[in-house]
Enzyme design. Structure first.
Site, PDB file in Angstrom:
ATOM      1  CG  HIS A   1      -1.893  -1.216   1.412  1.00  0.00           C
ATOM      2  ND1 HIS A   1      -2.816  -1.215   0.654  1.00  0.00           N
ATOM      3  CD2 HIS A   1      -1.853  -2.277   2.094  1.00  0.00           C
ATOM      4  CE1 HIS A   1      -3.648  -2.288   0.776  1.00  0.00           C
ATOM      5  NE2 HIS A   1      -2.941  -2.934   1.830  1.00  0.00           N
TER       6      HIS A   1
ATOM      7  CB  CYS B   1      -2.247   3.461  -4.016  1.00  0.00           C
ATOM      8  SG  CYS B   1      -3.258   2.167  -3.742  1.00  0.00           S
TER       9      CYS B   1
END
Ligand SMILES: *[C@@H]1O[C@H](CO)[C@@H](O)[C@H](O)[C@H]1NC(C)=O
Ligand SMILES: *[C@@H]1O[C@H](CO)[C@@H](O)[C@H](O)[C@H]1NC(C)=O
Length: 438
Positions: free
Chosen positions: A135, A177
C-alpha cells in the site's frame, strides 16, 4: 607450505543482486506475499544466486488458517498454477520487517540488521534489482511493522547507495497506490531506473480477485496478485531471451490499463535485455477481475458475505458492515482534520485541501504530519494498519501534502501538526470510551 589463494584483481565479474520486500501482512493482503515470492522465483531462475537475493516479508499468509492451501501461495488462478511459496526463502520475516530494516539492507548497513542478517554487498560493477509491493499514498509506502517509508527517506537511501557504489545499474519496480510520487529526486544520469505501478495521483489495482481467485477449483478468498506486478512477472515468465527492459515496460504499460505505469530516472540502459536483471521464461493475457486497492477490503468482505454458507452469513455480513464503517470513519477523521487546519468551515479552504493535487516539495513538513498520523491517530481495528495509517486512509496523504504546500497561509508546520494531533487524540479517547461502554 600453505597455499594461499588470492582473488585476482580485475577479474571480478558483474554479479546480480535482488532485494524484494512485501510491505503488508494479513490474509486480505495475500497478493503482496504471492507477488514477492513469485519475484523471488523469477530472480532465482534468472541466475541470481540465492545468497544474493534478500527477501523481506511478514510471512504470515501461507500458513494463515484462512488459506485453503496451507503452506502454499499462488499468484495466478487455474487448475495447476505454480506454488510460488515452494522454495521461497525470506531472509527476514515477522515483526522485524520495517522500513528501517529495508533502508539498512539496501545501504549495506550491517550494524542496522539482526546479527548475521543479509545486507546488500554489491559493488560498482553489479546489477541490482529492487522490488517493493504494498500500500502507498503520495510520498509514502507502508511496511508491515513500524513507521511508513517516505519518499524523502527513500531518496536518501538511494543516494547513499550511489555514494557507496553499490551498483552499476539499479532497476526498481514499485507496486503501490500513487507510487509515481516516490522517486522525485532521480536524475537521468544516476544509473537508477524506477518503474511504478501508478502515477502520483491514482490507486494501483489488485488482480485475480473475487470470482477469479480460483485455484484448483477453490476460491482462495483474497486477490492472488497485483495488476502491475502480475503483468511484469507474467511477461517475464513468457518472454524471449532478447526482450529488453524498454520492451517490458512497454508491454506492462499496455497491460496495466487501469493505472498509468511510469518510469523515472536513468533510461540509458533500457535497451538492455531483461535477463541482465530478471529472467525471461507465457501466459495468455486473460480478462482480469481487478479491484481498486483502496476498496479492496470492502470488496472482499462483500464478496465473502455474498458467497458465505448459510451458517456463516451473519458473521460475514458483520465483517462487511465493519469494513464499510471503518472506511467512513477514516473519511470522517480526515474531514475533521481538514476542518481544524482550515480553522472551521471555510469551504474554499476545505475543498482546496481535498481536491488539489499539489506536488510534494515541503518534505520535512510532510514527514512530520505523516509521523503524527502514525503515532497519534487511532489504529484501525480491522484494516491492516501502520499506526494510524492503513491501506485505505493512505489516500489522504495528498491532503497533508496540500496542507504543507500551503503552510504559509495555514499557519506553519507546527500548527498543522497540532491540528492533526489534536483531532487524533480526541478520536482515540472517544474510541476508547466506546470500547469501555461496550
Ligand atoms: C545503521 O543502522 C543503525 C540502526 O538502524 C543506525 O543507527 C545507523 O545510523 C546506520 N548507519 C548508517 C551509516 O546509516
Ligand atoms: C484492460 O485490459 C483487459 C484485458 O485486455 C480488458 O479486458 C479490459 O476491458 C481493459 N480495461 C480497460 C478499462 O480498458
Amino acid at each position: 607450505m600453505k597455499l594461499i589463494l588470492l582473488a585476482l584483481p580485475g577479474v571480478a565479474s558483474a554479479a546480480k543482486w535482488a532485494v524484494i520486500a512485501a510491505g503488508s501482512k494479513g490474509f486480505y493482503n495475500y497478493r503482496h506475499q504471492a507477488d514477492a515470492c513469485h519475484a523471488y522465483q523469477i530472480m532465482k531462475k534468472s541466475g541470481v544466486p540465492e545468497s544474493n537475493i534478500i527477501l523481506m516479508m511478514q510471512d504470515d499468509v501461507a500458513n494463515d488458517p484462512q488459506n485453503p492451501f496451507p503452506g502454499q501461495l499462488f499468484n495466478h488462478p487455474g487448475d495447476n498454477p505454480a506454488d510460488v511459496y515452494a522454495g521461497c526463502q525470506p531472509s527476514y520475516k515477522g515483526d522485524i520487517v520495517t522500513a528501517e530494516l529495508f533502508m539498512n539492507v539496501l545501504t549495506g548497513n550491517q550494524s542496522g540488521v539482526p546479527a548475521n542478517g543479509k545486507v546488500l554487498k554489491s559493488g560498482p560493477d553489479d546489477k541490482v534489482f529492487v522490488n517493493f509491493v504494498d500500500h502507498g499514498g503520495v510520498g509514502i509506502v507502508a511496511f508491515p511493522n513500524g513507521p511508513l517509508l517516505t519518499s524523502t527517506q527513500l531518496s536518501k537511501t538511494l543516494k547513499t547507495m550511489q555514494e557507496k557504489k553499490l551498483f552499476k545499474e539499479l532497476v526498481f519496480y514499485m507496486e503501490a497506490c500513487e507510487s509515481g510520487s516516490m522517486f522525485p529526486e532521480l536524475t537521468p544520469d544516476g544509473k537508477i531506473l524506477a518503474v511504478t505501478a501508478s502515477n502520483a495521483q491514482e490507486s494501483s489495482w489488485g488482480t485475480y480477485c473475487g470470482d477469479q481467485a480460483i485455484v484448483k477449483g477453490k476460491n482462495v478468498g483474497s486477490c492472488l496478485g497485483d495488476l502491475f506486478s502480475v503483468n511484469w512477472m507474467e511477461d517475464n515468465d513468457a518472454s524471449v531471451a532478447s526482450e529488453t527492459l524498454s520492451d517490458q515496460i512497454k508491454t506492462v504499460t499496455e497491460r496495466t490499463n487501469l493505472s498509468h505505469v511510469l518510469s523515472f530516472g536513468d533510461k540509458s540502459f533500457e535497451s538492455e535485455v531483461i535477463n541482465n536483471f530478471e529472467l525471461s521464461t507465457s501466459l495468455p493475457l486473460t480478462t482480469r477481475e481487478s479491484w481498486d486497492v483502496r476498496d479492496l477490503y470492502v470488496n472482499q468482505t462483500k464478496w465473502n458475505w455474498q458467497h458465505a454458507s448459510a451458517e456463516k452469513k451473519a458473521g460475514a455480513w458483520e465483517l462487511f458492515q465493519a469494513a464499510m464503517k471503518e472506511r467512513s470513519d477514516n473519511d470522517e477523521l480526515f474531514q475533521q482534520i481538514v476542518q481544524r487546519i482550515c480553522g472551521g468551515t471555510n469551504k474554499e479552504c476545505i475543498q482546496g485541501l481535498f481536491s488539489s493535487r499539489r506536488e510534494l516539495k515541503e518534505f520535512d513538513c510532510h514527514q512530520r504530519l505523516v509521523d503524527t498520523v502514525f503515532q497519534e491517530c487511532p489504529r484501525s481495528s480491522i484494516y491492516e494498519s501502520s499506526g494510524g495509517w492503513n491501506g485505505y486512509n493512505m489516500k489522504y496523504s495528498q491532503v497533508l501534502v496540500n496542507a504543507c504546500e500551503m503552510k504559509d497561509i495555514l499557519g506553519g508546520p507546527l500548527q498543522l501538526k497540532e491540528s492533526v494531533r489534536a483531532e487524533c487524540v480526541q478520536r482515540k479517547s472517544t474510541t476508547a470510551q466506546e470500547a469501555v461502554i461496550v
